[in-house]
Write an enzyme that holds these catalytic residues in place. Structure first.
Site, PDB file in Angstrom:
ATOM      1  N   ASP A  33       0.852  -1.192   0.000  1.00 51.76           N
ATOM      2  CA  ASP A  33       0.000   0.000   0.000  1.00 51.76           C
ATOM      3  C   ASP A  33       0.891   1.247   0.000  1.00 51.76           C
ATOM      4  O   ASP A  33       1.889   1.322   0.713  1.00 51.76           O
ATOM      5  CB  ASP A  33      -0.901  -0.006   1.236  1.00 51.76           C
ATOM      6  CG  ASP A  33      -2.048   0.986   1.111  1.00 51.76           C
ATOM      7  OD1 ASP A  33      -3.211   0.535   1.044  1.00 51.76           O
ATOM      8  OD2 ASP A  33      -1.786   2.211   1.095  1.00 51.76           O
ATOM      9  N   ILE A  34       0.506   2.234  -0.792  1.00 50.18           N
ATOM     10  CA  ILE A  34       1.309   3.452  -0.927  1.00 50.18           C
ATOM     11  C   ILE A  34       1.294   4.289   0.361  1.00 50.18           C
ATOM     12  O   ILE A  34       2.240   5.046   0.623  1.00 50.18           O
ATOM     13  CB  ILE A  34       0.817   4.268  -2.151  1.00 50.18           C
ATOM     14  CG1 ILE A  34       1.910   5.168  -2.687  1.00 50.18           C
ATOM     15  CG2 ILE A  34      -0.452   5.036  -1.861  1.00 50.18           C
ATOM     16  CD1 ILE A  34       1.624   5.712  -4.090  1.00 50.18           C
ATOM     17  N   ASN A  91     -12.883  -3.107   2.698  1.00 55.06           N
ATOM     18  CA  ASN A  91     -13.934  -2.105   2.789  1.00 55.06           C
ATOM     19  C   ASN A  91     -14.884  -2.297   1.613  1.00 55.06           C
ATOM     20  O   ASN A  91     -14.443  -2.461   0.473  1.00 55.06           O
ATOM     21  CB  ASN A  91     -13.324  -0.702   2.731  1.00 55.06           C
ATOM     22  CG  ASN A  91     -12.400  -0.436   3.902  1.00 55.06           C
ATOM     23  OD1 ASN A  91     -12.706  -0.774   5.033  1.00 55.06           O
ATOM     24  ND2 ASN A  91     -11.249   0.154   3.633  1.00 55.06           N
ATOM     25  N   GLU A  99     -12.195   3.369  -1.120  1.00 57.21           N
ATOM     26  CA  GLU A  99     -11.744   4.478  -1.978  1.00 57.21           C
ATOM     27  C   GLU A  99     -11.502   4.020  -3.409  1.00 57.21           C
ATOM     28  O   GLU A  99     -11.703   4.786  -4.347  1.00 57.21           O
ATOM     29  CB  GLU A  99     -10.429   5.065  -1.438  1.00 57.21           C
ATOM     30  CG  GLU A  99     -10.578   5.811  -0.134  1.00 57.21           C
ATOM     31  CD  GLU A  99      -9.220   6.168   0.472  1.00 57.21           C
ATOM     32  OE1 GLU A  99      -8.193   5.991  -0.204  1.00 57.21           O
ATOM     33  OE2 GLU A  99      -9.217   6.606   1.633  1.00 57.21           O
ATOM     34  N   VAL A 100     -11.013   2.793  -3.544  1.00 58.18           N
ATOM     35  CA  VAL A 100     -10.686   2.278  -4.877  1.00 58.18           C
ATOM     36  C   VAL A 100     -11.678   1.171  -5.215  1.00 58.18           C
ATOM     37  O   VAL A 100     -11.765   0.160  -4.496  1.00 58.18           O
ATOM     38  CB  VAL A 100      -9.234   1.745  -4.927  1.00 58.18           C
ATOM     39  CG1 VAL A 100      -8.915   1.219  -6.319  1.00 58.18           C
ATOM     40  CG2 VAL A 100      -8.241   2.838  -4.524  1.00 58.18           C
ATOM     41  N   HIS A 104     -10.459  -5.525  -3.376  1.00 59.12           N
ATOM     42  CA  HIS A 104      -9.139  -5.800  -2.805  1.00 59.12           C
ATOM     43  C   HIS A 104      -9.252  -6.179  -1.339  1.00 59.12           C
ATOM     44  O   HIS A 104     -10.198  -5.807  -0.665  1.00 59.12           O
ATOM     45  CB  HIS A 104      -8.211  -4.590  -2.953  1.00 59.12           C
ATOM     46  CG  HIS A 104      -8.783  -3.307  -2.414  1.00 59.12           C
ATOM     47  ND1 HIS A 104      -9.690  -2.550  -3.117  1.00 59.12           N
ATOM     48  CD2 HIS A 104      -8.572  -2.653  -1.248  1.00 59.12           C
ATOM     49  CE1 HIS A 104     -10.012  -1.473  -2.406  1.00 59.12           C
ATOM     50  NE2 HIS A 104      -9.348  -1.523  -1.253  1.00 59.12           N
ATOM     51  N   MET A 105      -8.242  -6.916  -0.912  1.00 52.91           N
ATOM     52  CA  MET A 105      -8.113  -7.275   0.499  1.00 52.91           C
ATOM     53  C   MET A 105      -6.846  -6.621   1.039  1.00 52.91           C
ATOM     54  O   MET A 105      -5.782  -6.706   0.421  1.00 52.91           O
ATOM     55  CB  MET A 105      -7.996  -8.798   0.633  1.00 52.91           C
ATOM     56  CG  MET A 105      -8.053  -9.292   2.055  1.00 52.91           C
ATOM     57  SD  MET A 105      -9.689  -9.105   2.800  1.00 52.91           S
ATOM     58  CE  MET A 105     -10.554 -10.470   2.039  1.00 52.91           C
ATOM     59  N   HIS A 106      -6.993  -5.943   2.196  1.00 53.06           N
ATOM     60  CA  HIS A 106      -5.821  -5.412   2.891  1.00 53.06           C
ATOM     61  C   HIS A 106      -5.280  -6.528   3.795  1.00 53.06           C
ATOM     62  O   HIS A 106      -6.049  -7.175   4.512  1.00 53.06           O
ATOM     63  CB  HIS A 106      -6.204  -4.245   3.800  1.00 53.06           C
ATOM     64  CG  HIS A 106      -6.788  -3.051   3.102  1.00 53.06           C
ATOM     65  ND1 HIS A 106      -6.079  -1.881   2.923  1.00 53.06           N
ATOM     66  CD2 HIS A 106      -8.009  -2.826   2.557  1.00 53.06           C
ATOM     67  CE1 HIS A 106      -6.842  -0.986   2.308  1.00 53.06           C
ATOM     68  NE2 HIS A 106      -8.027  -1.530   2.083  1.00 53.06           N
TER      69      HIS A 106
HETATM   70  P1  5GP Z   1      -9.785   1.227   0.283  1.00 52.60           P
HETATM   71  O1  5GP Z   1     -10.001   2.483   1.095  1.00 52.60           O
HETATM   72  O2  5GP Z   1     -10.408   1.326  -1.076  1.00 52.60           O
HETATM   73  O3  5GP Z   1     -10.180  -0.018   1.032  1.00 52.60           O
HETATM   74  O4  5GP Z   1      -8.221   1.101   0.111  1.00 52.60           O
HETATM   75  C1  5GP Z   1      -7.519   1.669  -0.943  1.00 52.60           C
HETATM   76  C2  5GP Z   1      -6.058   1.638  -0.577  1.00 52.60           C
HETATM   77  O5  5GP Z   1      -5.319   1.856  -1.754  1.00 52.60           O
HETATM   78  C3  5GP Z   1      -5.637   2.716   0.426  1.00 52.60           C
HETATM   79  O6  5GP Z   1      -5.082   2.096   1.589  1.00 52.60           O
HETATM   80  C4  5GP Z   1      -4.603   3.544  -0.334  1.00 52.60           C
HETATM   81  O7  5GP Z   1      -3.513   3.960   0.468  1.00 52.60           O
HETATM   82  C5  5GP Z   1      -4.168   2.590  -1.428  1.00 52.60           C
HETATM   83  N1  5GP Z   1      -3.743   3.235  -2.662  1.00 52.60           N
HETATM   84  C6  5GP Z   1      -4.375   4.265  -3.305  1.00 52.60           C
HETATM   85  N2  5GP Z   1      -3.714   4.598  -4.431  1.00 52.60           N
HETATM   86  C7  5GP Z   1      -2.635   3.765  -4.501  1.00 52.60           C
HETATM   87  C8  5GP Z   1      -1.561   3.627  -5.441  1.00 52.60           C
HETATM   88  O8  5GP Z   1      -1.449   4.331  -6.443  1.00 52.60           O
HETATM   89  N3  5GP Z   1      -0.654   2.649  -5.181  1.00 52.60           N
HETATM   90  C9  5GP Z   1      -0.727   1.842  -4.078  1.00 52.60           C
HETATM   91  N4  5GP Z   1       0.231   0.929  -3.918  1.00 52.60           N
HETATM   92  N5  5GP Z   1      -1.725   1.953  -3.172  1.00 52.60           N
HETATM   93  C10 5GP Z   1      -2.674   2.903  -3.384  1.00 52.60           C
END
Ligand code: 5GP
Length: 114
Positions: A33-34, A91, A99-100, A104-106
């Protein structure tokens, strides 16, 4: 909501933007994660176009679903996270913090995975 091909994980899959990959097979790509929220913070994404948990489970094949969860375990084993413990988090929906909109799974752990 239809899958939006311009989301950042779709771009990572197409290698249009860089990532820090830790694992890839026929079903998934896993990368760091970035903005890590723990010493180890990996995102595992299916290669298919699914926007969230429901889309994935409603529309992916059994093979894709098994491939996805098997890959998560492979990443956990590969980084030696079993003994230290880890969290799996997904999420689902804007109000839950997604957000994306590519499923995906963290994987989060306080251990610094090697
Ligand atoms: P969400 O909130 O959708 O569950 O998680 C999205 C995750 O994607 C966030 O933890 C965010 O930091 C990560 N993320 C967003 N943009 C990028 C990117 O360009 N590269 C990487 N490696 N992670 C990203």
């Amino acid at each position: 909501m239809a899958y939006d091909d311009t989301n950042v994980f779709a771009k990572i899959l197409r290698r249009e933007i860089a990532s820090d990959p830790v694992f890839e097979d026929d079903y998934v790509v896993a990368f760091r994660d970035i903005h890590p929220k723990a010493p180890t913070h990996i995102l595992v994404i299916p290669k298919g176009k699914y926007e969230d948990f429901y889309d994935f489970h409603n529309n992916a094949s059994t093979e894709e679903i098994c491939g996805f969860y098997n890959a998560i375990k492979k990443v956990v084993d590969m980084l030696g996270l079993k003994t230290s413990g880890f969290n799996l988090l997904s999420n689902c929906g804007k109000t839950a913090g997604q957000e994306v909109f590519h499923y995906h799974m963290h994987i989060l752990s306080n251990k610094l995975g090697s």
